[in-house]
Design a protein around this motif. Structure first.
Motif, short mmCIF file in Angstrom:
data_model
loop_
_atom_site.label_atom_id
_atom_site.label_comp_id
_atom_site.label_asym_id
_atom_site.label_seq_id
_atom_site.Cartn_x
_atom_site.Cartn_y
_atom_site.Cartn_z
N ARG A 34 0.85 -1.20 0.00
CA ARG A 34 0.00 0.00 0.00
C ARG A 34 0.88 1.25 0.00
NH1 ARG A 34 -5.32 0.78 3.54
NH2 ARG A 34 -6.14 -0.15 1.61
N ILE A 35 0.64 2.13 -0.97
CA ILE A 35 1.32 3.43 -1.05
C ILE A 35 0.31 4.49 -0.65
CG2 ILE A 35 2.53 5.07 -2.51
CD1 ILE A 35 3.14 2.74 -4.42
N LEU A 36 0.64 5.28 0.36
CA LEU A 36 -0.18 6.43 0.74
C LEU A 36 0.50 7.68 0.19
CD1 LEU A 36 -1.07 5.50 4.42
CD2 LEU A 36 -2.35 5.01 2.33
N ALA A 37 -0.28 8.55 -0.45
CA ALA A 37 0.31 9.69 -1.14
C ALA A 37 -0.48 10.97 -0.88
CB ALA A 37 0.38 9.42 -2.64
N ILE A 38 0.26 12.07 -0.80
CA ILE A 38 -0.33 13.41 -0.75
C ILE A 38 0.41 14.30 -1.72
CG2 ILE A 38 -1.12 13.22 1.64
CD1 ILE A 38 1.32 14.94 2.45
N ALA A 92 5.02 11.60 -1.24
CA ALA A 92 4.39 12.87 -1.63
C ALA A 92 4.91 13.31 -2.99
CB ALA A 92 4.65 13.94 -0.58
N ALA A 93 4.07 14.11 -3.68
CA ALA A 93 4.39 14.56 -5.04
C ALA A 93 4.60 16.08 -5.12
CB ALA A 93 3.30 14.12 -6.02
N GLY A 94 5.23 16.65 -4.12
CA GLY A 94 5.69 18.03 -4.22
C GLY A 94 4.76 19.11 -3.70
N ILE A 278 2.16 9.09 -9.55
CA ILE A 278 1.51 9.90 -8.52
C ILE A 278 1.83 11.36 -8.83
CG2 ILE A 278 1.41 10.42 -6.04
CD1 ILE A 278 2.34 7.47 -5.61
N SER A 279 0.81 12.15 -9.11
CA SER A 279 1.02 13.49 -9.64
C SER A 279 0.50 14.57 -8.70
CB SER A 279 0.36 13.61 -11.01
OG SER A 279 -1.05 13.48 -10.91
N GLY A 280 0.65 15.84 -9.12
CA GLY A 280 0.21 16.97 -8.31
C GLY A 280 0.18 18.24 -9.14
N HIS A 281 0.43 19.36 -8.49
CA HIS A 281 0.60 20.67 -9.11
C HIS A 281 -0.69 21.37 -9.52
CE1 HIS A 281 2.68 23.97 -11.00
NE2 HIS A 281 2.25 23.66 -12.19
N THR A 296 -2.62 9.09 -10.35
CA THR A 296 -3.44 9.65 -9.27
C THR A 296 -3.01 11.07 -8.92
OG1 THR A 296 -2.00 8.95 -7.44
CG2 THR A 296 -3.60 7.34 -8.27
N SER A 297 -3.93 11.77 -8.24
CA SER A 297 -3.63 13.07 -7.64
C SER A 297 -4.59 13.28 -6.48
CB SER A 297 -3.75 14.20 -8.66
OG SER A 297 -3.42 15.46 -8.08
N GLY A 298 -4.12 13.96 -5.42
CA GLY A 298 -4.89 14.08 -4.19
C GLY A 298 -5.29 15.47 -3.81
N ASP A 299 -5.80 16.27 -4.76
CA ASP A 299 -6.34 17.58 -4.46
C ASP A 299 -5.26 18.51 -3.89
OD1 ASP A 299 -9.02 18.89 -4.71
OD2 ASP A 299 -8.73 19.28 -2.57
#
Length: 556
Positions: A34-38, A92-94, A278-281, A296-299
């Protein structure tokens, strides 16, 4: 009938072959990870009163909003999600820091780094906002130590991050080396999984050039693809990319119909060896399948933790399945983590006397959301405040002020009594840039305004002070967007050959956001910090309400 030794041996072998639990011949079960990401926390240690409002994904009308956010709640959720599986990792993705509210920003984001370290974050890619105070300050975030100017302000010496920053595409031009390791390999029940960290290629266009001098931000896909052979040579088949770049979906938090944006083309260019992205920005939430890969991306602001469940093949050591769920960090639903509460209290004790200072009052919420022409009520007021702070000849002699919309982060929201604190203003304008007044000709002003369309897909419309007006035409080509004879100052047309004293922040003055024309400004005079100008303006002019729009007009 008595069986021969051969018959007995044959029976034993048959029993073993038919028994799936037999260790000698049974196929090894997949390994669950399981990977948890923010992503894009931006130092939002605490949610505002009532929580950050986020649409309820179970409400198809999109009218019900849930209260979310806060590291105290997030820590509890992360702990619960990790306890549900043997193998887990928190990444985390930055943009974990930068553009932060007062409690984090006052201490140069040290509280956020400490909070995430305490929460068990292990790996993070570097986002563009990690460079807000320059690469040396980012290195301090990793390694610890006191701030070079403000020294040690916190309740205890800053130890640095316990998690590891990764920056595969951020390279020192002089050495060709990355500023942080490009990847990290973690082992789960004997199976290696590689995590590659990436900063978006366009970082140089959206951060202060001074802070990243000597750095190069390379193409994201090219960087990853070049690393794949190296990882395979080390026996790695499962590859996860943490990238600070993203997309814009049209669906709910666990969907992504019609996703667009840079992430789509980047993922399609990745080597097929990449399994999960796992993305962001872009401050969006989505769970996508792009080119056969989970993306994925987490808001933003700590409202979502993405739970990604992988199954790894014990024989091939590759990912055989991947699924994700964006879990809302619901305020009031999960208990607050006591260690996080204690950490925040230790910083609040020092910050509260400053943050709680009354700045003034407002008659209604001041929105930072621009209208069709690019003008916002809060942008107007911030530009007016910067002009007021630099109008006096001894302070710069400015006749106009321009400020960048990206520096204005949230609304100044009206409370029941209308009161506004220093902390409220800081949250809306958290970069603490110094004001710079410089001399530009009318033609140079025109050229600077044209640079608002350097990226035609994402125009950056500068907020302008009262008395400065112009019209722009979206149908015109680059260089002709601004209607030349529409530019006026206090009702008088701007003379291309005349000189004008204009105030901007120091981020813009060195060419930030691509406004390189401001670097041509002469006779620079430095003034107060932007937040102090805004605080002083509120003290002098409260109560303040939004002015009627009309400084900037749009034809097409």
């Amino acid at each position: 009938m008595r069986r021969s030794p051969f018959q007995i041996l044959a029976a034993v072998l048959l029993t073993i072959m038919l028994d799936p639990a037999a260790p000698a011949l049974a196929q090894a079960a997949p390994v669950d990870v399981r990977i948890l990401a923010i992503n894009d926390l931006h130092g939002y240690l605490q949610p505002p009163a009532g929580g950050i409002r986020i649409a309820d994904p179970d409400d198809k009308t999109r009218k019900i909003a849930l209260a979310a956010g806060g590291v105290e709640t997030m820590a509890t959720l992360v702990k619960q999600l990790r306890q549900q599986t043997k193998n887990s990792i928190f990444v985390a993705a930055g943009d974990l820091i930068g553009a932060s509210p007062f409690l984090s920003a006052m201490f140069h984001d040290e509280p956020t780094i400490e909070s995430l370290s305490m929460m068990g974050l292990e790996i993070a890619s570097v986002g563009n906002h990690e460079f807000d105070e320059g690469v040396d300050e980012l290195l301090r975030m990793q390694n610890g130590g006191c701030h070079p100017i403000d020294k040690c302000q916190g309740p205890h010496p800053f130890p640095g991050a316990k998690f590891h920053y990764l920056a595969a595409s951020t390279v020192e031009k002089s050495t060709g080396k990355t500023i942080f390791p490009p990847y990290e390999i973690r082992d789960f029940d004997g199976i290696p999984v590689a995590f590659i960290g990436l900063t978006l290629k366009g970082t140089a266009n959206i951060v202060s050039p001074v802070g990243i001098a000597g750095l190069e931000f390379r193409d994201e896909a090219d960087t990853v693809n070049a690393l794949v052979p190296e990882l395979k040579a080390r026996g790695v088949e499962a590859i996860v990319v943490l990238i600070h770049e993203g997309g814009y979906p049209t669906g709910d938090y666990n969907e992504c119909p019609g996703i667009s944006g840079a992430i789509v083309d980047i993922v399609k260019k990745f080597d097929k060896a990449v399994d999960v992205v796992i993305s962001g920005h872009t401050h969006q939430a989505y769970v996508c399948d792009i080119d056969g890969r989970l993306v994925t991306s987490g808001d933003k602001y700590g409202t979502i933790v993405t739970a990604i469940d992988l199954k790894l093949d014990s024989a091939t050591r590759d990912v055989i399945s991947a699924k994700a769920d964006n879990v809302i960090v619901r305020t009031g639903v999960y208990a607050k983590d006591a260690d996080q509460t204690a950490l925040l209290a230790s910083y609040e004790k020092l910050a509260a006397p400053i943050a709680d200072r009354r700045a003034g009052s407002i008659t209604e919420t001041l929105s930072h959301i621009p209208n069709n022409a690019g003008e916002s009520p809060l942008g107007d007021i911030i530009a007016d405040a910067q002009l007021a702070a630099t109008q006096n000849p001894t302070n710069g002699g400015a006749v106009a002020a321009f400020t960048n919309p990206g520096g204005i982060r949230i609304n100044v929201t009206k409370k029941e009594d209308g009161a506004v604190s220093y902390g409220d203003l800081f949250a809306s304008q958290p970069f603490r840039n110094q004001l710079v007044t410089l001399t530009l000709t009318g033609m140079q002003i025109k050229n600077v305004l044209e640079q608002q369309w350097r990226d035609p897909k994402l125009p950056r419309i500068l907020q302008v002070s009262n008395g400065f007006n112009y019209t722009w035409d979206g149908a015109k080509p680059y260089g002709d967007h601004v209607v030349a004879d529409s530019m006026s100052l206090n009702g008088k047309r701007i003379d291309p050959a005349a000189s004008y004293r204009v105030t901007v922040n120091n981020y813009l003055s060195v060419g930030g956001d691509g406004f390189t024309g401001l670097k041509e400004g002469l006779t620079q005079q430095f003034g107060v910090y932007d937040i102090d100008a805004l605080y002083g303006y509120f003290q002098a002019n409260s109560p303040i309400g939004p002015a009627a729009a009309g400084r900037i007009a749009r034809i097409n």
